[in-house]
Enzyme design. Sequence first.
Site, PDB file in Angstrom:
ATOM      1  CG  HIS A   1       3.626   0.282   4.860  1.00 59.15           C
ATOM      2  ND1 HIS A   1       2.821  -0.656   5.456  1.00 59.15           N
ATOM      3  CD2 HIS A   1       4.786  -0.384   4.581  1.00 59.15           C
ATOM      4  CE1 HIS A   1       3.455  -1.797   5.536  1.00 59.15           C
ATOM      5  NE2 HIS A   1       4.645  -1.659   5.019  1.00 59.15           N
TER       6      HIS A   1
ATOM      7  CG  ASN B   1      -0.183  -0.003   2.542  1.00 59.42           C
ATOM      8  OD1 ASN B   1       1.049  -0.035   2.554  1.00 59.42           O
ATOM      9  ND2 ASN B   1      -0.899   0.030   3.648  1.00 59.42           N
TER      10      ASN B   1
HETATM   11  C1  F6R Z   1       9.725  -3.258   8.125  1.00 63.75           C
HETATM   12  C2  F6R Z   1       9.118  -2.100   7.479  1.00 63.75           C
HETATM   13  C3  F6R Z   1       8.095  -2.269   6.406  1.00 63.75           C
HETATM   14  C4  F6R Z   1       8.528  -3.276   5.331  1.00 63.75           C
HETATM   15  C5  F6R Z   1       7.444  -3.436   4.289  1.00 63.75           C
HETATM   16  C6  F6R Z   1       7.814  -4.465   3.244  1.00 63.75           C
HETATM   17  O1  F6R Z   1      10.670  -2.841   9.080  1.00 63.75           O
HETATM   18  O2  F6R Z   1       9.430  -1.014   7.828  1.00 63.75           O
HETATM   19  O3  F6R Z   1       7.832  -1.033   5.810  1.00 63.75           O
HETATM   20  O4  F6R Z   1       9.712  -2.824   4.735  1.00 63.75           O
HETATM   21  O5  F6R Z   1       6.241  -3.815   4.895  1.00 63.75           O
HETATM   22  O6  F6R Z   1       7.910  -5.708   3.864  1.00 63.75           O
HETATM   23  P1  F6R Z   1       8.416  -6.995   3.052  1.00 63.75           P
HETATM   24  O7  F6R Z   1       9.851  -6.767   2.779  1.00 63.75           O
HETATM   25  O8  F6R Z   1       8.194  -8.136   4.011  1.00 63.75           O
HETATM   26  O9  F6R Z   1       7.587  -7.069   1.822  1.00 63.75           O
END
Ligand code: F6R
Length: 242
Positions: free
Chosen positions: A138, A136
């Site tokens: 973030h 999304n």
């Molecule tokens: C984790 C964080 C999140 C992840 C994001 C992607 O510390 O800050 O913003 O980077 O949710 O997560 P993955 O890499 O599991 O797809």
Amino acid sequence: MDINVVDNYSELSEKAAAIVVNEVNCRPDTVLGLATGSTPEGMYAQLVKKYQERKVDFSDLITFNLDEYSGLSTEHPQSYHYYMHKHFFDHINIKSHNINIPHSEDRDIAHACGEYDRKIIEAGGINLQILGIGVNGHIGFNEPAEHLNTGTHLVDLSDETIAANSRFFNSRDDVPYQAITMGVGSIMHAEKILVMACGKNKARAIQLMCCGKVTTNLPASLLQLHRCVTLLLDREAASLLE
Ligand code: F6R
């Protein structure tokens, strides 16, 4: 933004690790902002390898993690404390007092968040911030919203994030619904930012982040305002870019 597209996950991990190693070798007391999740796992494995090969020394490194779930103990296998020690800290020579991860167990969360921001400032700010990106858009756990917080704060995780992260838990109901996250102010104040993304499910967020409007409804789009952002993408994550 400096956009780099690589062929596969191992190349992505190697390139990300090379950027970190170069940063630490140039400035041993670098302040690194760190992310968790599945994307940087390979980078941490590469960093451990480089350390074992004596190509980098982490003895003066200072780290600040982006976030931590609320309501999980630091020993919980899905906590980001546990993750960081398992994938990185337990295998390198970083000093434990130089490791900073938000604490969700503090009674006075607002005070603990303020202290976290104070420590970042006291360390001189973040030199290199590693980021993943949510489906999304973030960054950290700064979820799409009408307003964003600049400093570290307690946040309600969005349904999309809970659904995405349920893959790490036994069931969706086990995923914490809140987290402590660094705010977008601390992220944007980092000298340099490295964003890593892989997989088709990140393609739309990457497209909007790079080419869409700057909006709090896609927090990663704020990175368009930062002077020094490097993107490392695999072909699938980059597939919707021109
Ligand atoms: C984790 C964080 C999140 C992840 C994001 C992607 O510390 O800050 O913003 O980077 O949710 O997560 P993955 O890499 O599991 O797809």
